[in-house]
Write an enzyme that holds these catalytic residues in place. Structure first.
Site, PDB file in Angstrom:
ATOM      1  N   ASP A  17      53.873  35.549  41.160  1.00  0.00           N
ATOM      2  CA  ASP A  17      52.985  36.658  41.518  1.00  0.00           C
ATOM      3  C   ASP A  17      53.616  37.432  42.675  1.00  0.00           C
ATOM      4  OD1 ASP A  17      50.513  38.203  41.356  1.00  0.00           O
ATOM      5  OD2 ASP A  17      50.013  37.339  43.287  1.00  0.00           O
ATOM      6  N   SER A  18      53.149  38.650  42.865  1.00  0.00           N
ATOM      7  CA  SER A  18      53.619  39.443  43.990  1.00  0.00           C
ATOM      8  C   SER A  18      53.236  38.767  45.315  1.00  0.00           C
ATOM      9  CB  SER A  18      52.999  40.837  43.938  1.00  0.00           C
ATOM     10  OG  SER A  18      51.588  40.716  43.996  1.00  0.00           O
ATOM     11  N   CYS A  61      50.731  37.758  37.210  1.00  0.00           N
ATOM     12  CA  CYS A  61      50.478  39.003  37.932  1.00  0.00           C
ATOM     13  C   CYS A  61      50.315  40.083  36.862  1.00  0.00           C
ATOM     14  CB  CYS A  61      51.673  39.315  38.831  1.00  0.00           C
ATOM     15  SG  CYS A  61      51.601  40.918  39.645  1.00  0.00           S
ATOM     16  N   GLU A 111      44.814  40.185  50.608  1.00  0.00           N
ATOM     17  CA  GLU A 111      46.057  39.652  51.201  1.00  0.00           C
ATOM     18  C   GLU A 111      45.898  39.487  52.706  1.00  0.00           C
ATOM     19  OE1 GLU A 111      49.731  39.370  49.927  1.00  0.00           O
ATOM     20  OE2 GLU A 111      48.679  38.835  48.102  1.00  0.00           O
ATOM     21  N   CYS A 166      43.242  41.436  37.635  1.00  0.00           N
ATOM     22  CA  CYS A 166      44.213  41.234  38.719  1.00  0.00           C
ATOM     23  C   CYS A 166      43.942  39.838  39.254  1.00  0.00           C
ATOM     24  CB  CYS A 166      44.023  42.271  39.816  1.00  0.00           C
ATOM     25  SG  CYS A 166      44.983  41.913  41.315  1.00  0.00           S
ATOM     26  N   HIS A 194      44.329  38.487  41.984  1.00  0.00           N
ATOM     27  CA  HIS A 194      43.755  38.371  43.336  1.00  0.00           C
ATOM     28  C   HIS A 194      42.222  38.449  43.317  1.00  0.00           C
ATOM     29  CE1 HIS A 194      47.806  39.262  44.784  1.00  0.00           C
ATOM     30  NE2 HIS A 194      47.400  39.146  46.028  1.00  0.00           N
TER      31      HIS A 194
END
Ligand code: DGL
Length: 273
Positions: free
Chosen positions: A11-12, A74, A158, A192, A194
């Site tokens: 993932d990023s 991701c 994040e 997503c 996240h």
């Protein structure tokens, strides 16, 4: 003979940890190697070319580190880089595979809806690519898909601000924008990895008759199915039940923040791509 190795999960940043958590629960025997490209996250607003280059570097890093099978956990990387990598960068006669999260999710998401009106929340990159619209229509041709980009959500998450009152503003704004597109939406996909961290807030702005779909279990079941259908790949996945974590940024920060996504302690190492 190709040696066995861990399954790579990319993932990023931290989002893929929500997918790893679900996969490791469903398939606990395998070894997993996680990489978060935190130094360059978020990917959501970046160009196709940049996401492709970053993701390709990550995939090559996984291959160098013994993985034969890599999951792009991701949506942004799956939407913008997966097809190019599959078509241009995988050695033809080598057993190396890269899988994404969009197609397996699209295959299932229509089953949750009675009205056939499905909302998709994602990063700007995922939404602009129209990947969900295209893929969902392949499996559910009658469905109508509405999309809403949520560019502020990944930075909020994040930075560990998902429970702050500041987060409420942007959660409400994007949910309102999605629901304005149709009163018949009865299923909302968190497109997503996240976004599950914002679940309590997202739920609080939706009526109970709307189903929220998060991808963790869907991807875990789809990987299980993939490994059954591809014994040649399954035999390349080692099984000692280990999980190893790498980040391209500060390891202490990754350990601390990552724990919230993964639900368990993490001890990460630094990756140089
Ligand atoms: N977690 C990633 C996804 O599923 C994106 C986060 C980012 O913008 O980097 O799309």
């Amino acid at each position: 003979m190709q040696p066995k190795g861990p399954i790579g999960i990319f993932d990023s940043g931290y989002g893929g940890l929500t997918i790893l958590k679900a996969i490791a629960k469903q398939l606990p025997d395998y070894d997993y190697l996680y990489l978060g490209d935190n130094a360059r996250a978020p990917y959501g607003n970046r160009s196709y070319e940049t996401v492709y280059q970053y993701t390709l570097q990550a995939v090559e890093w996984f291959f160098r580190n013994g993985c034969s099978l890599v999951i792009l956990a991701c949506n942004t990387a799956s939407a913008k880089a997966l097809r190019s990598i599959q078509q241009q960068n995988l050695p033809a006669n080598d057993n190396k595979r890269v899988l994404g999260v969009i197609r397996p999710t699209a295959e299932i998401v229509g089953n949750f809806s009675h009205t056939g009106h499905i909302g998709v929340l994602g990063t700007t990159g995922t939404v602009k690519s129209d990947s969900y619209k295209i893929e969902i229509h392949k499996f559910f041709p009658e469905a109508t898909v509405y999309q809403q980009a949520c560019p502020m959500w990944v930075p909020i998450i994040e930075n560990g601000e998902q429970e702050s009152t500041g987060a409420d503003y942007f959660v409400k704004e994007y949910i309102d924008n999605l629901l304005l597109q149709s009163a018949d939406i009865d299923t909302i996909l968190l497109g997503c990895t996240h976004y599950p961290l914002l679940m309590p807030k997202i739920r609080s702005y939706l009526q109970n008759n709307i189903t929220i779909v998060d991808q963790g279990d869907i991807i875990a079941k789809s990987l299980e199915d993939y490994l059954k259908r591809h014994p040649e790949m399954e035999s390349l996945c080692s099984k000692n039940g280990t999980k190893t974590f790498f980040t391209t940024d500060n390891t202490d920060t990754f350990n601390k923040r990552g724990e919230v996504f993964y639900g368990n302690k993490i001890e990460s190492e630094k990756a140089i791509l």
